[in-house]
Each structure stands twice: as structure tokens, then as C-alpha cells.
Design a protein around this motif. Structure first.
Motif, PDB file in Angstrom:
ATOM      1  N   ILE A  84       0.846  -1.196   0.000  1.00 44.88           N
ATOM      2  CA  ILE A  84       0.000   0.000   0.000  1.00 44.88           C
ATOM      3  C   ILE A  84       0.881   1.246   0.000  1.00 44.88           C
ATOM      4  O   ILE A  84       0.628   2.199  -0.741  1.00 44.88           O
ATOM      5  N   ASP A  85       1.942   1.243   0.810  1.00 41.77           N
ATOM      6  CA  ASP A  85       2.885   2.372   0.810  1.00 41.77           C
ATOM      7  C   ASP A  85       3.489   2.587  -0.576  1.00 41.77           C
ATOM      8  O   ASP A  85       3.620   3.716  -1.037  1.00 41.77           O
ATOM      9  N   TRP A  86       3.868   1.498  -1.234  1.00 44.99           N
ATOM     10  CA  TRP A  86       4.456   1.592  -2.573  1.00 44.99           C
ATOM     11  C   TRP A  86       3.457   2.208  -3.559  1.00 44.99           C
ATOM     12  O   TRP A  86       3.795   3.116  -4.307  1.00 44.99           O
ATOM     13  N   ILE A  87       2.211   1.713  -3.529  1.00 42.79           N
ATOM     14  CA  ILE A  87       1.192   2.261  -4.429  1.00 42.79           C
ATOM     15  C   ILE A  87       0.949   3.733  -4.124  1.00 42.79           C
ATOM     16  O   ILE A  87       0.899   4.566  -5.033  1.00 42.79           O
ATOM     17  N   LEU A  88       0.795   4.075  -2.845  1.00 42.88           N
ATOM     18  CA  LEU A  88       0.561   5.473  -2.469  1.00 42.88           C
ATOM     19  C   LEU A  88       1.672   6.384  -2.998  1.00 42.88           C
ATOM     20  O   LEU A  88       1.405   7.508  -3.428  1.00 42.88           O
ATOM     21  N   SER A  89       2.906   5.894  -2.998  1.00 45.84           N
ATOM     22  CA  SER A  89       4.031   6.713  -3.483  1.00 45.84           C
ATOM     23  C   SER A  89       3.955   6.954  -4.991  1.00 45.84           C
ATOM     24  O   SER A  89       4.601   7.870  -5.501  1.00 45.84           O
ATOM     25  N   LYS A  90       3.178   6.158  -5.700  1.00 44.30           N
ATOM     26  CA  LYS A  90       3.065   6.272  -7.160  1.00 44.30           C
ATOM     27  C   LYS A  90       1.912   7.171  -7.609  1.00 44.30           C
ATOM     28  O   LYS A  90       1.862   7.589  -8.758  1.00 44.30           O
ATOM     29  N   LEU A  91       0.968   7.449  -6.730  1.00 46.91           N
ATOM     30  CA  LEU A  91      -0.262   8.120  -7.131  1.00 46.91           C
ATOM     31  C   LEU A  91      -0.068   9.619  -7.341  1.00 46.91           C
ATOM     32  O   LEU A  91       0.476  10.306  -6.487  1.00 46.91           O
ATOM     33  N   ASP A  92      -0.553  10.101  -8.483  1.00 45.70           N
ATOM     34  CA  ASP A  92      -0.500  11.533  -8.788  1.00 45.70           C
ATOM     35  C   ASP A  92      -1.854  12.049  -9.267  1.00 45.70           C
ATOM     36  O   ASP A  92      -1.955  13.141  -9.814  1.00 45.70           O
ATOM     37  N   ALA A  93      -2.908  11.240  -9.079  1.00 40.47           N
ATOM     38  CA  ALA A  93      -4.260  11.606  -9.521  1.00 40.47           C
ATOM     39  C   ALA A  93      -5.250  10.716  -8.766  1.00 40.47           C
ATOM     40  O   ALA A  93      -4.852   9.737  -8.123  1.00 40.47           O
ATOM     41  N   PRO A  94      -6.543  11.036  -8.828  1.00 45.45           N
ATOM     42  CA  PRO A  94      -7.547  10.192  -8.167  1.00 45.45           C
ATOM     43  C   PRO A  94      -7.505   8.751  -8.675  1.00 45.45           C
ATOM     44  O   PRO A  94      -7.291   8.497  -9.862  1.00 45.45           O
ATOM     45  N   ALA A  95      -7.701   7.823  -7.740  1.00 45.40           N
ATOM     46  CA  ALA A  95      -7.553   6.397  -8.045  1.00 45.40           C
ATOM     47  C   ALA A  95      -8.791   5.600  -7.656  1.00 45.40           C
ATOM     48  O   ALA A  95      -9.536   5.988  -6.761  1.00 45.40           O
ATOM     49  N   LEU A  96      -8.956   4.484  -8.331  1.00 43.35           N
ATOM     50  CA  LEU A  96      -9.899   3.450  -7.914  1.00 43.35           C
ATOM     51  C   LEU A  96      -9.071   2.357  -7.263  1.00 43.35           C
ATOM     52  O   LEU A  96      -8.187   1.778  -7.894  1.00 43.35           O
ATOM     53  N   TRP A  97      -9.331   2.117  -5.980  1.00 43.19           N
ATOM     54  CA  TRP A  97      -8.663   1.042  -5.247  1.00 43.19           C
ATOM     55  C   TRP A  97      -9.526  -0.208  -5.332  1.00 43.19           C
ATOM     56  O   TRP A  97     -10.702  -0.170  -4.965  1.00 43.19           O
ATOM     57  N   TRP A  98      -8.961  -1.305  -5.786  1.00 39.34           N
ATOM     58  CA  TRP A  98      -9.624  -2.614  -5.768  1.00 39.34           C
ATOM     59  C   TRP A  98      -8.880  -3.434  -4.733  1.00 39.34           C
ATOM     60  O   TRP A  98      -7.783  -3.946  -4.966  1.00 39.34           O
ATOM     61  N   LEU A  99      -9.458  -3.500  -3.524  1.00 40.01           N
ATOM     62  CA  LEU A  99      -8.814  -4.168  -2.400  1.00 40.01           C
ATOM     63  C   LEU A  99      -9.305  -5.602  -2.290  1.00 40.01           C
ATOM     64  O   LEU A  99     -10.500  -5.853  -2.148  1.00 40.01           O
ATOM     65  N   ASP A 100      -8.377  -6.507  -2.337  1.00 42.78           N
ATOM     66  CA  ASP A 100      -8.664  -7.927  -2.246  1.00 42.78           C
ATOM     67  C   ASP A 100      -8.843  -8.295  -0.778  1.00 42.78           C
ATOM     68  O   ASP A 100      -7.982  -7.997   0.042  1.00 42.78           O
ATOM     69  N   ALA A 101      -9.941  -8.941  -0.478  1.00 44.42           N
ATOM     70  CA  ALA A 101     -10.162  -9.344   0.909  1.00 44.42           C
ATOM     71  C   ALA A 101      -9.400 -10.626   1.255  1.00 44.42           C
ATOM     72  O   ALA A 101      -9.560 -11.165   2.331  1.00 44.42           O
ATOM     73  N   HIS A 102      -8.583 -11.103   0.344  1.00 45.15           N
ATOM     74  CA  HIS A 102      -7.659 -12.208   0.578  1.00 45.15           C
ATOM     75  C   HIS A 102      -8.362 -13.534   0.834  1.00 45.15           C
ATOM     76  O   HIS A 102      -8.625 -13.920   1.954  1.00 45.15           O
ATOM     77  N   PHE A 103      -8.637 -14.200  -0.257  1.00 47.23           N
ATOM     78  CA  PHE A 103      -9.311 -15.505  -0.270  1.00 47.23           C
ATOM     79  C   PHE A 103      -8.252 -16.577   0.002  1.00 47.23           C
ATOM     80  O   PHE A 103      -7.472 -16.916  -0.883  1.00 47.23           O
ATOM     81  N   PRO A 104      -8.153 -17.130   1.233  1.00 49.88           N
ATOM     82  CA  PRO A 104      -6.993 -17.934   1.610  1.00 49.88           C
ATOM     83  C   PRO A 104      -6.817 -19.230   0.846  1.00 49.88           C
ATOM     84  O   PRO A 104      -5.709 -19.614   0.540  1.00 49.88           O
ATOM     85  N   ARG A 105      -7.888 -19.935   0.541  1.00 43.55           N
ATOM     86  CA  ARG A 105      -7.768 -21.214  -0.140  1.00 43.55           C
ATOM     87  C   ARG A 105      -7.158 -21.061  -1.531  1.00 43.55           C
ATOM     88  O   ARG A 105      -6.452 -21.929  -2.001  1.00 43.55           O
ATOM     89  N   LEU A 106      -7.459 -19.952  -2.194  1.00 42.80           N
ATOM     90  CA  LEU A 106      -6.968 -19.734  -3.545  1.00 42.80           C
ATOM     91  C   LEU A 106      -5.447 -19.671  -3.571  1.00 42.80           C
ATOM     92  O   LEU A 106      -4.799 -20.183  -4.470  1.00 42.80           O
ATOM     93  N   TYR A 107      -4.853 -19.047  -2.562  1.00 46.02           N
ATOM     94  CA  TYR A 107      -3.419 -18.855  -2.537  1.00 46.02           C
ATOM     95  C   TYR A 107      -2.701 -19.888  -1.675  1.00 46.02           C
ATOM     96  O   TYR A 107      -1.486 -19.923  -1.662  1.00 46.02           O
ATOM     97  N   GLY A 108      -3.446 -20.686  -0.923  1.00 50.94           N
ATOM     98  CA  GLY A 108      -2.810 -21.622  -0.014  1.00 50.94           C
ATOM     99  C   GLY A 108      -2.159 -20.909   1.158  1.00 50.94           C
ATOM    100  O   GLY A 108      -1.245 -21.399   1.781  1.00 50.94           O
ATOM    101  N   ASP A 109      -2.632 -19.713   1.488  1.00 51.39           N
ATOM    102  CA  ASP A 109      -2.032 -18.888   2.526  1.00 51.39           C
ATOM    103  C   ASP A 109      -2.851 -19.025   3.803  1.00 51.39           C
ATOM    104  O   ASP A 109      -3.800 -18.299   4.022  1.00 51.39           O
ATOM    105  N   LEU A 110      -2.466 -19.955   4.642  1.00 53.75           N
ATOM    106  CA  LEU A 110      -3.245 -20.196   5.860  1.00 53.75           C
ATOM    107  C   LEU A 110      -3.095 -19.065   6.871  1.00 53.75           C
ATOM    108  O   LEU A 110      -3.952 -18.883   7.718  1.00 53.75           O
TER     109      LEU A 110
END
Length: 195
Positions: A84-110
């Protein structure tokens, strides 16, 4: 898992004078691809899986080759809040944020079961003073029961609804927040001021 394609992205872009697409959870790059098709000038996306980052970059490089010295998109292997910090450092105009609520099974990230970064992501966006940005999140089924069960573990993996209340409170001065329970559910904070 939600999809940005289910939403009127072109309408939001036009209505709120958005120029940049910002995403957490690149997956295969479909959302970045769709955003660029809809007319966003630039797109920035983070993904925690190096395999998915590589796949997304390859796909997007074929679809959106550089025009001049710069690409219209950047995809980095990062997690929140660093990403998020990296993205914020890139922004120079209004943005649409698409925030992933993190679907754990899809990534295998328990670990995602106990580490839902959505509230922290929203708090970082608010703290950065992004009052003209639109924020769209997927998978509200993690916090609320919706018409589509959270597969395959309905009732096991749930977020604390207090986090959604706190997110809405953090946005209250600058955004009007809508919650939909349709499909997988989504949260949509819209700027109170469009100019």
C-alpha cells in the motif's frame, strides 16, 4: 473471490474523474487488464505470490506493451502494508482502489485466516489524505453471511465485523460507504466531494 468486472468500472472512472487503478491481489492480472481497457491511464498492483506476479506480468506485457519509455502498469511482489505504501508513493491523480479481501484457499495462505489486512489498508489510504479516491473491496462474505457460501469452509473463516465498522468510521468524513451482500458481497466507499 470477487471480480472487478462485476462492477461498472467505466462509470466510476467517468463519474469521479479517476485516472489510476490501484489493486491489492493481482492474481493473474485480469483486473489490471480490465481497468486499462476501461481507460485508466496507469495501473499499480501488488501480489504476494511470486508465481502469480510472473504470470500476471507475462500476460499484461503481451496485452499492454510499453508506449515510449513507460508502461501503463506495474505489478510488484509485495504484501500489505508495504505494498500500500508503494502504491501510495506512485499516485498523482484520483484512483480506484480494488482491495482484495484475501481468499486464503486460492493462494494456499493459511496465515490469511488470522491476518485480514483490509482495515489496515483502508486506514493507510485515509491517513494519506486520498479523499477523491473510490475504494472497492471484494468478498464481504468473509465478514457477513451472504447468498453465496464461503467455499469450501462456510462458517470457519470469518473476519470480525467490528473491522468493517471501524473502516466505515475511518472513512466517514470523506466518503459515503455502501455495503452489498449480493454475490460474494462488496464494500464501496465513494467520495463525498467529486471535484
Amino acid at each position: 473471490m470477487g471480480s472487478v468486472i462485476w462492477h461498472d468500472i467505466a462509470g466510476l472512472l467517468s463519474q469521479y474523474n479517476l485516472e489510476i487503478f490501484a489493486e491489492t491481489g493481482t492474481h493473474t492480472g485480469a483486473a489490471v487488464d480490465h481497468a486499462l481497457e476501461q481507460g485508466f491511464r496507469r495501473a499499480f498492483s501488488i501480489e504476494s505470490s511470486p508465481v502469480l506476479v510472473k504470470r500476471a506480468r507475462e500476460h499484461l506485457e503481451q496485452r499492454w506493451p510499453p508506449q515510449g519509455p513507460h508502461r501503463r502498469f506495474e505489478v510488484e511482489c509485495m504484501t500489505s502494508p508495504e505494498g500500500i505504501d508503494w502504491i501510495l508513493s506512485k499516485l498523482d491523480a484520483p484512483a480506484l482502489w480494488w482491495l482484495d479481501a484475501h481468499f486464503p484457499r486460492l493462494y494456499g495462505d493459511l496465515e490469511t485466516r488470522t491476518d485480514l489486512p483490509l482495515l489496515a489498508e483502508i486506514e493507510m489510504i485515509v491517513a494519506a489524505g486520498r479523499t477523491k479516491d473510490v475504494i472497492l473491496t471484494d468478498d464481504m462474505q468473509i465478514w457477513f453471511d451472504t447468498s453465496v457460501p464461503f467455499m469450501p469452509e462456510k462458517g470457519v473463516f470469518k473476519g470480525n465485523q467490528v473491522d468493517i465498522v471501524r473502516a466505515r468510521q475511518a472513512l466517514a468524513k470523506t466518503h459515503v460507504t455502501y455495503i452489498s451482500r449480493e454475490g460474494n458481497g462488496f464494500l464501496l466507499p465513494l467520495p463525498r466531494c467529486r471535484t
